[in-house]
Design an enzyme around this catalytic site. Structure first.
Site, PDB file in Angstrom:
ATOM      1  N   GLU A   2      86.256 -11.587 107.394  1.00 15.72           N
ATOM      2  CA  GLU A   2      86.578 -12.663 106.346  1.00 15.72           C
ATOM      3  C   GLU A   2      87.611 -11.758 105.435  1.00 15.72           C
ATOM      4  OE1 GLU A   2      84.686 -15.779 104.203  1.00 15.72           O
ATOM      5  OE2 GLU A   2      83.048 -15.254 106.787  1.00 15.72           O
ATOM      6  N   ASP A  46      70.838   0.442 100.113  1.00 19.96           N
ATOM      7  CA  ASP A  46      70.084   0.244  99.960  1.00 19.96           C
ATOM      8  C   ASP A  46      69.288   0.274 100.381  1.00 19.96           C
ATOM      9  OD1 ASP A  46      69.013   2.978  97.553  1.00 19.96           O
ATOM     10  OD2 ASP A  46      67.815   1.382  97.461  1.00 19.96           O
TER      11      ASP A  46
HETATM   12  C1  GLC Z   1      67.230   4.539  97.762  1.00 17.74           C
HETATM   13  C2  GLC Z   1      67.759   5.486  96.611  1.00 17.74           C
HETATM   14  C3  GLC Z   1      66.908   5.983  95.712  1.00 17.74           C
HETATM   15  C4  GLC Z   1      65.900   4.804  95.435  1.00 17.74           C
HETATM   16  C5  GLC Z   1      65.646   4.022  95.821  1.00 17.74           C
HETATM   17  C6  GLC Z   1      64.978   2.819  95.612  1.00 17.74           C
HETATM   18  O1  GLC Z   1      66.537   5.630  98.523  1.00 17.74           O
HETATM   19  O2  GLC Z   1      68.736   6.946  97.325  1.00 17.74           O
HETATM   20  O3  GLC Z   1      68.462   6.970  94.511  1.00 17.74           O
HETATM   21  O4  GLC Z   1      65.045   5.738  94.572  1.00 17.74           O
HETATM   22  O5  GLC Z   1      66.669   3.460  97.126  1.00 17.74           O
HETATM   23  O6  GLC Z   1      66.291   2.034  94.751  1.00 17.74           O
END
Ligand code: GLC
Length: 550
Positions: free
Chosen positions: A250, A198
């Site tokens: 790993e 993310d």
């Molecule tokens: C990313 C995710 C989104 C979230 C953001 C903060 O863009 O896809 O849904 O709100 O990160 O974590």
């Protein structure tokens, strides 16, 4: 081919209105049957759900809303039986303000090592009443919130690029590095094939935290080129991913890291996919492309060139849980937005409504175009049903922090997260047996149900299934693209292996070359195509190509 599951909206086995892991496990066979190789699960970790689960309070557990670690193990076991790989979401930029590390930081006070785990600063102004810099949150408003210290007085400010309930980690702290190495091992030990990372481009911030008047989402704006933003794309990030890459190696078998990074242009994004770092990165340039022939050709070409240069597969994606679903976007001119608002913002009952018929038609054609491209493809749950966004969602039902933080100015992403329809009738169109649903279904949702489409050979589901079978059989994912000339400019036309792909984005019918039809976005069963030899506007066909054909 990777299929994204948003657990809260997939299938609800216990009937409480929130989807769960048991519901997913029960339906893995139908996902496999679609021709999927791997699933990516959006977060199912303990979370106060202030940002749809991306506010994680424990990275190494399952939220009771979704089940338990035993349910997760059962999901992996079922996926193994079906030879489906499982990728989970890793959220390393921030945690929930309910996470133990953040609570400890609040309690420990300014100057403590616990505070070093996050980005706390004193405020500007005489009494520290102004935020330390002018950064804006992605969800609107300042990226800083002033906290109350233990003695009740207004204290330091804490950085959060997203909601105020999502404090950003300080990736220069060894505690953070250790926390995530443990988290990677925890899920790898349980059998996951990798991680979707993310906001992979924002973990490290420029050490001086200088002011930045540019866009909060990392895009370019006047005088503020995205690549200079002090909160994105900092060079130290690559060391983190090198360490993770080594850690994944790993483990036996193929393991992947896929970057969610809104970085442009594609050449810069491609810096993330190197043999010693990530294996893939989402191609948001394709997702955001205007469906107009020239722009589309250009985005395909630059995407392929950018990723080829680093010897990584190009990826293709049309929808996810953060954007208006493409069946709705394509109901506006050029696949755009009703009024030019930002891509992730939802559409509400007071906005111009999309042309639903055109949206469906072009969505089918676009899926066929995407599934004919060489590289990796990501599908978002429900797109195989042709689901549109819920554009009539009442304000009272909205949950996305964007809605709250912008005082309803930006509607947010709830419209693309509506629980899936499984059966035409029933209290919650088969999402569960009780009728409970964390977001309300729009009227007519049952018409899109999987059971309905399963029985209909011309449905969008049947089209996706047929396209995925052909894509695999014809090895299109590992092929290469060459443009095909000689047709009207409004037709996007290319050859991949033995397939000629034609998409008509113009307003006139086009006469097709005399070649056998493999698949047709309008007529999946092929009962009429080939006979008319005409490509109507918003139609895509795959034709059997022989080199002498042109
Ligand atoms: C990313 C995710 C989104 C979230 C953001 C903060 O863009 O896809 O849904 O709100 O990160 O974590």
């Amino acid at each position: 081919m990777i299929y994204q599951i948003y657990p809260r909206s997939f299938r609800d086995a216990n009937g409480d209105g929130d989807g769960d892991l048991e519901g997913i496990t029960a339906e893995l066979a139908s996902i496999r049957e679609l021709g999927v190789d791997a699933i990516w699960l959006s977060p199912f970790y303990p979370s106060p759900q202030q940002d749809g689960g991306y506010d994680v309070s424990d990275f190494r557990d399952v939220d009771p809303m979704f089940g338990s670690l035993d349910d997760f193990d059962a999901l992996i076991a079922r996926a193994d039986e079906l030879r489906l790989r499982v990728i989970v979401d890793l959220v390393p930029n921030h945690c929930s303000s309910e996470h133990g590390l953040f609570r400890a930081a609040l309690a420990a006070g300014p100057g403590s090592t616990e505070r070093e785990v996050f980005i706390f600063r004193d405020g500007r102004g005489e009494g520290g009443e102004l935020p330390p810099n002018n950064w804006q949150s992605h969800f609107g408003g300042s990226a800083w919130t002033r906290i109350d210290e233990a003695d009740g007085r207004a204290g330091q400010w804490c950085l959060h690029l997203f909601d105020s309930s999502q404090p950003d980690f300080n990736w220069r702290s060894p505690v953070v590095q250790e926390e995530f190495e443990q988290t990677l091992r925890f899920w790898l030990d349980r059998g996951v094939a990798g991680f979707r990372v993310d906001v992979a481009h924002s973990l490290v911030k420029h050490p001086d935290l200088p002011d930045w008047g540019g866009r909060a989402d990392g895009g370019d704006s006047d005088g503020y080129p995205g690549h200079e933003a002090p909160m994105f794309g900092q060079p130290e990030l690559h060391d983190i991913y090198r360490r993770w890459n080594a850690l994944l190696r790993e483990y036996d078998g193929e393991r992947v890291l896929c970057a969610e990074a809104s970085i442009s242009p594609v050449e810069r994004l491609a810096e993330w996919v190197r043999p010693d770092q990530m294996q893939q990165a989402f191609n948001f340039a394709f997702l955001g492309a205007e469906w107009e022939p020239e722009s589309l050709r250009s985005v395909i070409e630059t995407s392929l060139r950018g990723f080829d240069a680093v010897d990584a597969p190009t990826t293709w994606v049309l929808s996810n849980h953060d954007v208006v679903r493409h069946a709705t976007r394509f109901g506006y001119p050029d696949g755009g937005r009703p009024d030019g608002t930002r891509r992730g913002d939802g559409i509400g009952p007071n906005d111009i409504q999309p042309d639903a018929r055109r949206g469906q038609m072009l969505a089918r054609a676009a899926a066929m175009l995407m599934l004919a491209l060489p590289g990796g493809v990501y599908l978002y749950q429900g797109e195989e049903l042709g689901l549109p966004d819920h554009t009539g969602l009442p304000e009272a039902a909205r949950q996305d922090p964007t809605f709250r933080r912008t005082s309803a100015e930006r509607l947010g992403r709830d419209g693309c997260r509506i629980p899936l329809p499984w059966t035409q009738h029933g209290p919650s169109v088969g999402f569960n047996d009780t009728g409970a649903s964390w977001l309300p279904h729009p009227v007519g949702w049952g018409g899109y149900a999987r059971s309905v489409q399963h029985a209909d050979p011309c449905s969008t589901l049947s089209l996706y299934r047929a396209a995925l079978v052909q894509r695999k059989g014809l090895s299109l994912g590992s092929g290469s693209l060459s443009w095909y000339d000689g047709l009207n400019d409004d037709v996007v036309a290319f050859v991949n292996r033995d397939v000629l792909v034609l998409l008509n984005l113009g307003t006139d019918d086009v006469t097709l070359p005399e070649l056998a039809v493999i698949l047709d976005s309008v007529d999946v069963t092929g009962s009429t195509s080939g006979a008319s030899h005409t490509l109507v506007p918003d139609q895509c066909v795959w034709l059997r190509y022989e080199p002498t054909s042109q």
